[in-house]
Design a protein around this motif. Structure first.
Motif, PDB file in Angstrom:
ATOM      1  N   VAL A  78       0.869  -1.180   0.000  1.00 42.50           N
ATOM      2  CA  VAL A  78       0.000   0.000   0.000  1.00 42.50           C
ATOM      3  C   VAL A  78       0.904   1.227   0.000  1.00 42.50           C
ATOM      4  CG1 VAL A  78      -1.794   1.280   1.233  1.00 42.50           C
ATOM      5  CG2 VAL A  78      -1.750  -1.223   1.369  1.00 42.50           C
ATOM      6  N   GLU A  79       0.579   2.203  -0.839  1.00 36.04           N
ATOM      7  CA  GLU A  79       1.335   3.446  -0.906  1.00 36.04           C
ATOM      8  C   GLU A  79       0.343   4.599  -0.932  1.00 36.04           C
ATOM      9  OE1 GLU A  79       4.236   5.617  -4.134  1.00 36.04           O
ATOM     10  OE2 GLU A  79       4.349   3.444  -3.948  1.00 36.04           O
ATOM     11  N   THR A  80       0.590   5.610  -0.114  1.00 33.10           N
ATOM     12  CA  THR A  80      -0.349   6.725   0.005  1.00 33.10           C
ATOM     13  C   THR A  80       0.378   8.054  -0.008  1.00 33.10           C
ATOM     14  OG1 THR A  80      -1.778   5.342   1.390  1.00 33.10           O
ATOM     15  CG2 THR A  80      -2.215   7.706   1.414  1.00 33.10           C
ATOM     16  N   GLU A  81      -0.219   9.029  -0.673  1.00 28.03           N
ATOM     17  CA  GLU A  81       0.239  10.413  -0.612  1.00 28.03           C
ATOM     18  C   GLU A  81      -0.890  11.230   0.003  1.00 28.03           C
ATOM     19  OE1 GLU A  81       2.220  13.710  -3.524  1.00 28.03           O
ATOM     20  OE2 GLU A  81       0.512  12.613  -4.341  1.00 28.03           O
ATOM     21  N   ALA A 104      -2.853   0.310  -4.055  1.00 27.15           N
ATOM     22  CA  ALA A 104      -2.462  -0.940  -3.420  1.00 27.15           C
ATOM     23  C   ALA A 104      -2.370  -2.048  -4.450  1.00 27.15           C
ATOM     24  CB  ALA A 104      -3.484  -1.329  -2.347  1.00 27.15           C
ATOM     25  N   LYS A 105      -1.545  -2.993  -4.128  1.00 28.50           N
ATOM     26  CA  LYS A 105      -1.438  -4.212  -4.926  1.00 28.50           C
ATOM     27  C   LYS A 105      -1.615  -5.362  -3.940  1.00 28.50           C
ATOM     28  CE  LYS A 105       1.293  -6.374  -8.495  1.00 28.50           C
ATOM     29  NZ  LYS A 105       2.448  -6.263  -9.383  1.00 28.50           N
ATOM     30  N   VAL A 106      -2.761  -6.019  -4.025  1.00 27.47           N
ATOM     31  CA  VAL A 106      -3.091  -7.099  -3.095  1.00 27.47           C
ATOM     32  C   VAL A 106      -3.687  -8.251  -3.901  1.00 27.47           C
ATOM     33  CG1 VAL A 106      -4.372  -7.758  -1.023  1.00 27.47           C
ATOM     34  CG2 VAL A 106      -3.584  -5.389  -1.292  1.00 27.47           C
ATOM     35  N   PRO A 107      -2.916  -9.310  -4.114  1.00 30.46           N
ATOM     36  CA  PRO A 107      -3.433 -10.463  -4.863  1.00 30.46           C
ATOM     37  C   PRO A 107      -4.676 -11.048  -4.191  1.00 30.46           C
ATOM     38  CG  PRO A 107      -1.054 -10.636  -4.566  1.00 30.46           C
ATOM     39  CD  PRO A 107      -1.523  -9.500  -3.710  1.00 30.46           C
ATOM     40  N   GLY A 108      -5.678 -11.370  -5.007  1.00 29.58           N
ATOM     41  CA  GLY A 108      -6.883 -12.013  -4.502  1.00 29.58           C
ATOM     42  C   GLY A 108      -7.929 -11.074  -3.933  1.00 29.58           C
ATOM     43  N   LEU A 109      -7.713  -9.786  -3.993  1.00 28.78           N
ATOM     44  CA  LEU A 109      -8.669  -8.812  -3.472  1.00 28.78           C
ATOM     45  C   LEU A 109      -9.375  -8.136  -4.634  1.00 28.78           C
ATOM     46  CD1 LEU A 109      -9.704  -7.168  -0.959  1.00 28.78           C
ATOM     47  CD2 LEU A 109      -7.840  -5.563  -1.428  1.00 28.78           C
ATOM     48  N   THR A 139      -8.462   6.355  -4.642  1.00 28.57           N
ATOM     49  CA  THR A 139      -7.866   5.025  -4.611  1.00 28.57           C
ATOM     50  C   THR A 139      -7.420   4.587  -6.003  1.00 28.57           C
ATOM     51  OG1 THR A 139      -9.983   3.889  -4.928  1.00 28.57           O
ATOM     52  CG2 THR A 139      -9.296   4.338  -2.645  1.00 28.57           C
ATOM     53  N   ALA A 140      -6.382   3.783  -6.023  1.00 32.11           N
ATOM     54  CA  ALA A 140      -5.935   3.095  -7.238  1.00 32.11           C
ATOM     55  C   ALA A 140      -5.637   1.675  -6.809  1.00 32.11           C
ATOM     56  CB  ALA A 140      -4.688   3.754  -7.823  1.00 32.11           C
ATOM     57  N   PHE A 141      -6.033   0.706  -7.599  1.00 34.42           N
ATOM     58  CA  PHE A 141      -5.944  -0.686  -7.195  1.00 34.42           C
ATOM     59  C   PHE A 141      -5.388  -1.547  -8.307  1.00 34.42           C
ATOM     60  CE2 PHE A 141      -6.953  -4.344  -4.818  1.00 34.42           C
ATOM     61  CZ  PHE A 141      -7.405  -5.290  -5.708  1.00 34.42           C
ATOM     62  N   GLU A 142      -4.528  -2.488  -7.935  1.00 25.25           N
ATOM     63  CA  GLU A 142      -4.034  -3.526  -8.836  1.00 25.25           C
ATOM     64  C   GLU A 142      -4.251  -4.853  -8.156  1.00 25.25           C
ATOM     65  OE1 GLU A 142      -0.055  -1.492 -10.441  1.00 25.25           O
ATOM     66  OE2 GLU A 142      -0.075  -3.686 -10.560  1.00 25.25           O
ATOM     67  N   GLY A 143      -5.005  -5.736  -8.755  1.00 23.38           N
ATOM     68  CA  GLY A 143      -5.280  -7.033  -8.139  1.00 23.38           C
ATOM     69  C   GLY A 143      -4.263  -8.071  -8.485  1.00 23.38           C
TER      70      GLY A 143
END
Length: 143
Positions: A78-81, A104-109, A139-143
Protein backbone atom coordinates in the motif's frame (compact mmCIF):
# COMPACT_ATOMS: atom_id res chain seq x y z
CA UNK A 1 -2.64 0.15 25.05
CA UNK A 2 -1.57 3.79 25.20
CA UNK A 3 1.46 5.59 23.79
CA UNK A 4 2.61 9.16 24.10
CA UNK A 5 5.02 10.66 21.59
CA UNK A 6 6.44 14.12 21.40
CA UNK A 7 7.83 16.65 19.02
CA UNK A 8 9.36 20.00 19.76
CA UNK A 9 9.99 23.25 17.95
CA UNK A 10 11.88 26.44 18.60
CA UNK A 11 11.78 29.71 16.69
CA UNK A 12 14.57 32.27 16.85
CA UNK A 13 13.68 35.74 15.68
CA UNK A 14 10.12 36.76 15.04
CA UNK A 15 7.71 36.69 12.15
CA UNK A 16 8.86 36.39 8.57
CA UNK A 17 12.52 36.85 9.48
CA UNK A 18 12.51 34.16 12.19
CA UNK A 19 14.07 30.75 11.77
CA UNK A 20 12.63 27.62 13.33
CA UNK A 21 13.83 24.11 14.05
CA UNK A 22 11.65 21.06 14.65
CA UNK A 23 12.61 17.74 16.23
CA UNK A 24 10.89 14.47 17.11
CA UNK A 25 11.27 12.33 20.21
CA UNK A 26 12.63 9.42 18.14
CA UNK A 27 15.28 11.57 16.50
CA UNK A 28 13.88 10.90 13.03
CA UNK A 29 13.78 14.69 12.75
CA UNK A 30 16.46 16.59 14.61
CA UNK A 31 16.65 20.34 14.36
CA UNK A 32 15.11 20.37 10.89
CA UNK A 33 14.73 23.96 9.69
CA UNK A 34 11.33 25.50 9.18
CA UNK A 35 9.93 29.00 8.90
CA UNK A 36 8.20 31.38 6.54
CA UNK A 37 10.64 30.59 3.73
CA UNK A 38 10.11 26.80 4.01
CA UNK A 39 6.36 27.23 4.30
CA UNK A 40 5.63 29.74 1.55
CA UNK A 41 8.79 29.88 -0.54
CA UNK A 42 11.27 27.26 -1.77
CA UNK A 43 13.80 27.27 1.07
CA UNK A 44 15.23 23.94 2.23
CA UNK A 45 13.51 22.49 5.29
CA UNK A 46 10.04 21.42 6.29
CA UNK A 47 6.79 23.00 7.45
CA UNK A 48 3.84 22.02 9.66
CA UNK A 49 1.57 21.09 6.75
CA UNK A 50 4.20 18.79 5.24
CA UNK A 51 4.60 17.09 8.61
CA UNK A 52 0.82 16.69 8.96
CA UNK A 53 0.68 15.24 5.43
CA UNK A 54 3.40 12.71 6.27
CA UNK A 55 1.65 11.82 9.53
CA UNK A 56 -1.72 11.39 7.81
CA UNK A 57 -0.30 9.34 4.92
CA UNK A 58 1.64 7.03 7.23
CA UNK A 59 -1.23 6.59 9.69
CA UNK A 60 -3.79 5.86 6.96
CA UNK A 61 -1.43 3.47 5.14
CA UNK A 62 -0.79 1.49 8.32
CA UNK A 63 -4.52 1.43 9.16
CA UNK A 64 -5.35 0.14 5.67
CA UNK A 65 -2.60 -2.48 5.92
CA UNK A 66 -4.14 -3.75 9.16
CA UNK A 67 -7.65 -3.76 7.61
CA UNK A 68 -6.34 -5.83 4.70
CA UNK A 69 -4.64 -8.28 7.08
CA UNK A 70 -7.82 -8.56 9.18
CA UNK A 71 -9.70 -9.37 5.95
CA UNK A 72 -7.40 -12.38 5.47
CA UNK A 73 -4.76 -11.01 3.13
CA UNK A 74 -1.12 -11.67 3.91
CA UNK A 75 0.72 -10.28 0.88
CA UNK A 76 0.72 -6.97 -0.90
CA UNK A 77 1.69 -3.34 -0.67
CA UNK A 78 0.00 0.00 0.00
CA UNK A 79 1.33 3.45 -0.91
CA UNK A 80 -0.35 6.73 0.00
CA UNK A 81 0.24 10.41 -0.61
CA UNK A 82 -1.51 13.09 1.45
CA UNK A 83 -1.77 16.66 0.21
CA UNK A 84 -2.55 19.09 3.01
CA UNK A 85 -3.88 22.49 1.97
CA UNK A 86 -3.27 25.68 3.94
CA UNK A 87 -5.43 28.64 2.93
CA UNK A 88 -5.77 32.21 4.11
CA UNK A 89 -9.32 33.28 4.82
CA UNK A 90 -10.97 36.24 6.49
CA UNK A 91 -10.03 34.96 9.94
CA UNK A 92 -6.44 34.00 9.09
CA UNK A 93 -4.79 30.80 7.92
CA UNK A 94 -6.40 27.37 8.26
CA UNK A 95 -5.67 23.84 7.10
CA UNK A 96 -8.74 23.21 4.97
CA UNK A 97 -8.19 19.72 3.60
CA UNK A 98 -6.11 16.59 3.56
CA UNK A 99 -6.44 14.76 0.26
CA UNK A 100 -5.38 11.13 0.48
CA UNK A 101 -4.44 9.25 -2.67
CA UNK A 102 -3.69 5.58 -2.17
CA UNK A 103 -2.83 2.66 -4.37
CA UNK A 104 -2.46 -0.94 -3.42
CA UNK A 105 -1.44 -4.21 -4.93
CA UNK A 106 -3.09 -7.10 -3.10
CA UNK A 107 -3.43 -10.46 -4.86
CA UNK A 108 -6.88 -12.01 -4.50
CA UNK A 109 -8.67 -8.81 -3.47
CA UNK A 110 -11.41 -7.21 -5.56
CA UNK A 111 -11.79 -3.47 -6.04
CA UNK A 112 -15.11 -3.14 -4.20
CA UNK A 113 -13.68 -4.74 -1.04
CA UNK A 114 -10.53 -2.62 -1.35
CA UNK A 115 -12.56 0.59 -1.53
CA UNK A 116 -14.66 -0.52 1.47
CA UNK A 117 -11.55 -1.23 3.55
CA UNK A 118 -9.89 2.03 2.41
CA UNK A 119 -12.95 4.07 3.42
CA UNK A 120 -12.97 2.34 6.81
CA UNK A 121 -9.25 3.03 7.29
CA UNK A 122 -9.81 6.71 6.36
CA UNK A 123 -12.57 7.01 8.95
CA UNK A 124 -10.76 5.17 11.73
CA UNK A 125 -7.08 6.09 11.47
CA UNK A 126 -6.15 8.18 14.52
CA UNK A 127 -4.80 11.09 12.46
CA UNK A 128 -8.04 11.24 10.42
CA UNK A 129 -9.92 11.43 13.70
CA UNK A 130 -7.60 14.20 14.90
CA UNK A 131 -8.02 16.40 11.85
CA UNK A 132 -11.12 18.58 11.67
CA UNK A 133 -10.50 19.40 8.01
CA UNK A 134 -12.22 17.77 5.06
CA UNK A 135 -10.46 14.50 4.34
CA UNK A 136 -10.77 13.06 0.86
CA UNK A 137 -9.60 9.72 -0.47
CA UNK A 138 -8.62 8.69 -3.99
CA UNK A 139 -7.87 5.02 -4.61
CA UNK A 140 -5.94 3.09 -7.24
CA UNK A 141 -5.94 -0.69 -7.19
CA UNK A 142 -4.03 -3.53 -8.84
CA UNK A 143 -5.28 -7.03 -8.14
Amino acid sequence: MKTTNSGSARYEGLGKDGKGHVSTQSGALKDQPYGFQTRFEDAAGTNPEELIAAAHASCFTMALSFKLAEAGHSDGSVETEAKVTLEKGDDGFAVTSSALSTKAKVPGLDQAKFEELAADAKATCPISKLLKAEITLETAFEG
